[in-house]
Write an enzyme that holds these catalytic residues in place. Structure first.
Site, mmCIF file in Angstrom:
data_model
loop_
_atom_site.group_PDB
_atom_site.id
_atom_site.type_symbol
_atom_site.label_atom_id
_atom_site.label_comp_id
_atom_site.label_asym_id
_atom_site.label_seq_id
_atom_site.Cartn_x
_atom_site.Cartn_y
_atom_site.Cartn_z
ATOM 1 C CG ASP A 1 -0.268 0.211 2.336
ATOM 2 O OD1 ASP A 1 1.154 0.387 2.586
ATOM 3 O OD2 ASP A 1 -0.975 0.401 3.577
ATOM 4 C CG ASP B 1 1.606 2.993 4.585
ATOM 5 O OD1 ASP B 1 0.385 2.798 5.163
ATOM 6 O OD2 ASP B 1 2.319 2.476 4.401
ATOM 7 C CG ASP C 1 -3.272 2.408 5.057
ATOM 8 O OD1 ASP C 1 -4.526 2.212 4.886
ATOM 9 O OD2 ASP C 1 -2.361 1.410 5.734
HETATM 10 P P1 ATP Z 1 4.167 -2.353 3.020
HETATM 11 O O1 ATP Z 1 5.217 -1.932 2.081
HETATM 12 O O2 ATP Z 1 3.818 -4.076 2.973
HETATM 13 O O3 ATP Z 1 2.878 -1.665 3.201
HETATM 14 P P2 ATP Z 1 4.645 -1.240 5.579
HETATM 15 O O4 ATP Z 1 5.914 -1.320 6.374
HETATM 16 O O5 ATP Z 1 4.317 0.256 4.953
HETATM 17 O O6 ATP Z 1 5.000 -2.225 4.555
HETATM 18 P P3 ATP Z 1 2.199 -1.066 6.732
HETATM 19 O O7 ATP Z 1 1.275 -2.233 7.109
HETATM 20 O O8 ATP Z 1 1.683 -0.217 5.604
HETATM 21 O O9 ATP Z 1 3.515 -1.591 6.400
HETATM 22 O O10 ATP Z 1 2.189 -0.417 8.031
HETATM 23 C C1 ATP Z 1 3.044 0.890 7.861
HETATM 24 C C2 ATP Z 1 3.262 1.244 9.261
HETATM 25 O O11 ATP Z 1 2.005 1.733 9.994
HETATM 26 C C3 ATP Z 1 3.917 0.274 10.315
HETATM 27 O O12 ATP Z 1 4.803 0.809 11.119
HETATM 28 C C4 ATP Z 1 2.577 -0.065 11.167
HETATM 29 O O13 ATP Z 1 3.131 -0.299 12.759
HETATM 30 C C5 ATP Z 1 1.775 1.182 11.230
HETATM 31 N N1 ATP Z 1 0.403 0.853 11.357
HETATM 32 C C6 ATP Z 1 -0.435 0.238 10.252
HETATM 33 N N2 ATP Z 1 -1.453 0.036 10.698
HETATM 34 C C7 ATP Z 1 -1.716 0.796 11.765
HETATM 35 C C8 ATP Z 1 -2.773 1.096 12.816
HETATM 36 N N3 ATP Z 1 -3.915 0.456 12.647
HETATM 37 N N4 ATP Z 1 -2.323 1.552 13.915
HETATM 38 C C9 ATP Z 1 -1.358 2.062 14.059
HETATM 39 N N5 ATP Z 1 -0.213 1.951 13.273
HETATM 40 C C10 ATP Z 1 -0.474 1.169 12.242
HETATM 41 MN MN MN Z 2 2.679 0.368 3.776
HETATM 42 MN MN MN Z 3 -0.416 0.752 5.641
#
Ligand code: ATP
Ligand code: MN
Ligand code: MN
Length: 392
Positions: A204, A206, A316
């Site tokens: 995703d 963020d 997100d």
């Molecule tokens: P990817 O490349 O697969 O998206 P990512 O490291 O960006 O990997 P994410 O699941 O998007 O993974 O999460 C990014 C960050 O946001 C993580 O550090 C996670 O702890 C935080 N995070 C995700 N969901 C929540 C939530 N519901 N509440 C608080 N923090 C969250």
């Molecule tokens: Mn992510």
């Molecule tokens: Mn995310």
């Protein structure tokens, strides 16, 4: 070079937040197996085992070279009997029989397929599997009642399970930038998550949004979302309002990994043109094709049989007040294990509670302010680790 020298070279501190972990991984043959076992444990709702596998994988990721003998593992933290068995198996046979058996098991594949649907967690997947549903196709045919998120998840399944590239992330960033600028000038957006850590792809994109004047960010998310929606950029969105102030959790309670910011879990519609524009944005020549002025809502979705001119992307969005921005940035940059280890370090080693909102000192009984990630690491008595080295 003696083996003893090797043993001494391979030494790492025990918390992932004390280590620098880049994307360069010399031990992927081991960490792939351990990560698969971690994923499996998490999908089986065995979080304790999941974390143990993830910690072991993170230790191996932080090593400066490939592990070639079991002796080198002496003194390394977080490698329990089970993980050592997996590593020995790979050293002796080239593969881990446990990881391979899992990878081929019907249950693992069913869990993987079903939890791969946006909006479907381990518990729901397990329930469906007990009803005899083992694949996305079987779910589609089952007539099971699905919630709004799951319906969108099914509808955009193929797109969502295709990795998001950095170029796509930048194109989404341009769109979010425009949305934020038009509803609250002066607001600032930051790319967080894996892309901030330098990953080339992600599941995703963020973003964290704030405004330099405290309070101006209040109620921003619904405005951003309705701007995006009116321009046809949203295929799905679920917005949650800020519940931090109303929360009854005292600061001394161990903070959970879930935070309470205004946030939006969404699925964006990204057209090929928007991606193209983002790619050529740095070039001085301006493209003035009438097509490039089109809003994505105006594009025909049926025109290209079997090859639609857009893709769905999970996005997100989080809004934080400037006073909590550093904590939110640190908390949303990840990796998930790095975050978990930061909170564990804070609690066990420093008697502090860290969340994406604040840092509380349980001995001094007060909040510790921070305007930057560097200050938070300093409060925690940790060397500063930049985002690119938080890939634990
Ligand atoms: P990817 O490349 O697969 O998206 P990512 O490291 O960006 O990997 P994410 O699941 O998007 O993974 O999460 C990014 C960050 O946001 C993580 O550090 C996670 O702890 C935080 N995070 C995700 N969901 C929540 C939530 N519901 N509440 C608080 N923090 C969250
Ligand atoms: Mn992510
Ligand atoms: Mn995310």
């Amino acid at each position: 070079q003696t083996e003893e020298a090797d043993v001494m070279l391979l030494s790492v501190p025990s918390y992932a937040c004390q280590r620098k972990t880049t994307l360069q991984n010399h031990n992927s043959v081991f960490t792939d197996a351990l990560t698969l076992l971690a994923e499996n444990a998490e999908m089986e709702d065995e979080d304790g085992r999941g974390v143990a596998f993830r910690r072991a994988a993170a230790v191996l990721k932080a090593l400066p070279k490939a592990v070639t003998s079991m002796k080198q593992l002496n003194g390394l933290p977080c490698l329990g009997d089970h993980c050592q068995r997996v590593i020995r198996d790979i050293l002796e046979n080239g593969i881990s029989s446990e990881a391979e058996a899992t990878r081929q098991s019907e249950r693992y594949n069913a869990l993987k397929a079903l939890t791969g649907i946006f909006g479907v967690g381990a518990k729901t997947a397990d329930r469906w599997i007990r009803d005899g549903i083992r694949s996305v196709a079987m779910l589609r045919d089952s007539g099971h009642a699905l919630n709004r998120a799951q319906l969108a998840g099914l509808q955009y399944y193929d797109d969502i399970n295709q990795p998001v590239t950095r170029a796509e992330a930048d194109a989404i960033g341009d769109i979010v930038e425009r949305a934020v600028a038009s509803v609250l000038p002066g607001a600032q957006i930051s790319l967080t998550g894996g892309f901030r850590r330098g990953k080339l792809t992600g599941h995703d994109v963020d973003f964290l949004i704030t405004h330099p004047e405290e309070g101006r960010e209040e109620g921003l998310m619904p405005k951003v979302v309705s701007w995006l929606d009116s321009q046809g950029f949203l295929l799905y969105q679920k917005t949650m309002r800020n519940s931090y102030l109303e929360s009854k959790d005292g600061p001394a309670r161990p903070p959970s990994s879930m935070d309470r910011f205004e946030r939006c879990f969404s699925i964006f519609k990204l057209t090929t043109e928007q991606k193209q524009e983002a790619l050529t944005a740095e070039a001085p020549t301006e493209s003035q094709h009438p097509e490039s002025q089109m809003k994505c809502g105006e594009l025909k979705e049926t025109g290209h049989a079997g090859h639609k001119p857009w893709r769905a992307v999970r996005v997100d969005l989080v809004v934080s007040p400037i006073s909590q921005f550093a904590f939110a940035l640190l908390g949303w940059t990840g990796s998930k294990l790095f975050e978990r280890e930061l909170r564990r370090w804070a609690g066990y080693e420093k008697a502090m509670s860290l969340s994406s909102h604040a840092l509380y000192d349980n001995v001094q009984k007060r909040y510790l302010r921070a305007a930057s990630e560097q200050e938070i690491f300093a409060h925690l008595g940790l060397e500063y680790i930049p985002p690119a080295e938080r890939n634990a």
